[in-house]
Design a protein around this motif. Sequence first.
Motif, short mmCIF file in Angstrom:
data_model
loop_
_atom_site.label_atom_id
_atom_site.label_comp_id
_atom_site.label_asym_id
_atom_site.label_seq_id
_atom_site.Cartn_x
_atom_site.Cartn_y
_atom_site.Cartn_z
N GLY A 81 -7.54 -0.51 -12.61
CA GLY A 81 -8.27 0.80 -13.23
C GLY A 81 -9.55 0.98 -12.56
N ASP A 82 -10.42 -0.36 -12.35
CA ASP A 82 -11.65 -0.14 -11.81
C ASP A 82 -11.80 0.13 -10.52
OD1 ASP A 82 -12.73 -1.14 -14.24
OD2 ASP A 82 -12.67 -3.26 -13.82
N PHE A 124 -2.27 5.52 -15.53
CA PHE A 124 -1.61 4.35 -16.05
C PHE A 124 -0.86 4.86 -17.48
CE2 PHE A 124 -1.81 1.13 -19.17
CZ PHE A 124 -1.07 0.00 -18.70
N PHE A 125 0.31 4.51 -17.87
CA PHE A 125 0.87 4.81 -19.18
C PHE A 125 1.43 3.72 -19.53
CE2 PHE A 125 1.07 8.55 -16.14
CZ PHE A 125 0.53 9.45 -17.01
N ALA A 144 -4.55 1.82 -4.81
CA ALA A 144 -4.56 2.34 -6.10
C ALA A 144 -4.90 3.86 -6.19
CB ALA A 144 -5.98 1.52 -6.72
N PRO A 145 -5.79 4.49 -5.69
CA PRO A 145 -5.68 5.95 -6.05
C PRO A 145 -4.66 6.81 -5.74
CG PRO A 145 -7.71 5.07 -4.76
CD PRO A 145 -6.77 3.99 -4.66
N ALA A 146 -3.50 5.98 -5.12
CA ALA A 146 -2.16 6.94 -5.09
C ALA A 146 -1.34 6.19 -5.65
CB ALA A 146 -2.04 6.95 -3.55
N LEU A 147 -1.42 5.39 -6.69
CA LEU A 147 -0.40 4.60 -7.39
C LEU A 147 -0.53 5.02 -8.81
CD1 LEU A 147 1.81 2.25 -7.63
CD2 LEU A 147 -0.23 0.73 -7.76
N ALA A 197 0.82 -1.16 0.13
CA ALA A 197 -0.11 0.03 0.13
C ALA A 197 0.90 1.36 0.04
CB ALA A 197 -0.75 0.09 1.37
N HIS A 198 2.25 1.30 0.24
CA HIS A 198 3.08 2.15 0.23
C HIS A 198 3.51 2.70 -1.10
CE1 HIS A 198 2.61 1.71 4.39
NE2 HIS A 198 3.67 0.94 4.74
#
Length: 436
Positions: A362-363, A369-370, A315-318, A273-274
């Motif tokens: 993504g969901d 994302f690149f 995910a929202p921070a990655l 999560a980090h």
Amino acid sequence: MHDEFATAQNLLAKWRLAAACLSHIPAGRLELALVCDIDPHHERAREVASLVTAPLRIIPQLRDCRIRLCKLPDAGLQQIAQDGVFQARRIAPPPYYSPKPSARTQATLVGLPRELRLRVLEYTDLIAPDREVTWSRQDKAYLTAARGDDLDRDNVRVFYHCWTSSSSSPSYLGCFCRRRHAAFSLACKCWAPPSPLFLVCRILCEDAQFTFFSRNRFIIHDYKTSRTWALPCFPEYSDEEVEPPEDSRYEYPGTRFAASQFFREVVPTHCLAHLRFLELVFPPYLAQTWPRGDDHPVLQDWQATIGWLLDKVNAPALTLRLAGVEVHYGSPPEYHNRISKSDAIDIATAHMDLTRPLRALGDIGLARFFAYFPCLWELVLARHQHYEWRPQLEAKQRQFKASFERVVLGDRYETQYANGREEPEPSFWAKAHQRI
């Protein structure tokens, strides 16, 4: 085992006699490279290592000293090597070299608010040079490299592969890289995460892990970090010592993607999560090398790994980037052969098979994302036609890139580049690759 130690004692006695003969040399004149590769699993390994470095005390101050005590990295043996070098050079070890911070230091740090502890830790080796850490199936260890457009090829290796630098040890002395061996040399500047900070106490360990995984960008190479274009089917151009059997030369070189191994076996589960930036890099595998088909074990494992990650990453921070290594003029001639349209389609399909499972991230709100995979139509065309087809190829590359990013982000793709937002700058491997 007793006979082995008795033999070692005989050798050590001869070494002590040799050191005594060197005791009359004027201080500051002699350089010494000491290699004694000890089995780190032997019950008396630390004792033997201490006996190896002890005679250095009777030798006058050395102008330079390099010590290697094991072919493989080992924290205990490396500490003995490091202490031996400082003793031989008559140098007081800096405070940050201490393997075990004092209880007073621990209490002082723990007593600070967490925000201040994290700021303090940012000034340690937990932050890699240029905040970029790589991991690969080749190295199976964290490493880094200096970056910058004004760096020459030797300086690029300041923090990585010191044994290839002209400023390091002469090749005939051997390798004293602390990242590759239980060794110490002041000439080695190779970066490695400071494991003692992970071991001090629970609170500081958690803070150190957060700092390390959240403040660095992580680049995961599926095959090799050095010579990113290397393939298992061309071993004469790789670092492999043994050529693979003919019937396995074009098989995928593993039972899972290196990224899957990194997530499941390298990063502690509670640290996933980090993570804030991940880049997954793949060499230009040939069409027959890529794992293909929904029933392929590698792709099944990849699908399962992404499913396993969903409730463990933030995910929202990655930010996640997929990248393929381009063929360039420094790579072997086999890479420049034309490929068929069928092969190009197969490779593009393999790239999509790799990308599609990431839609699950993504969901759940993956921040960004690149994707960048080389335009395979360049290899379909004859090389002399590349320049006249350049505008069409560049347009096709943009479409190619967008198709992958839309698969993962869906409707959110349009906002990724909104309001002048751009893709993060290229990682070091990409900049170095383009310069060659």
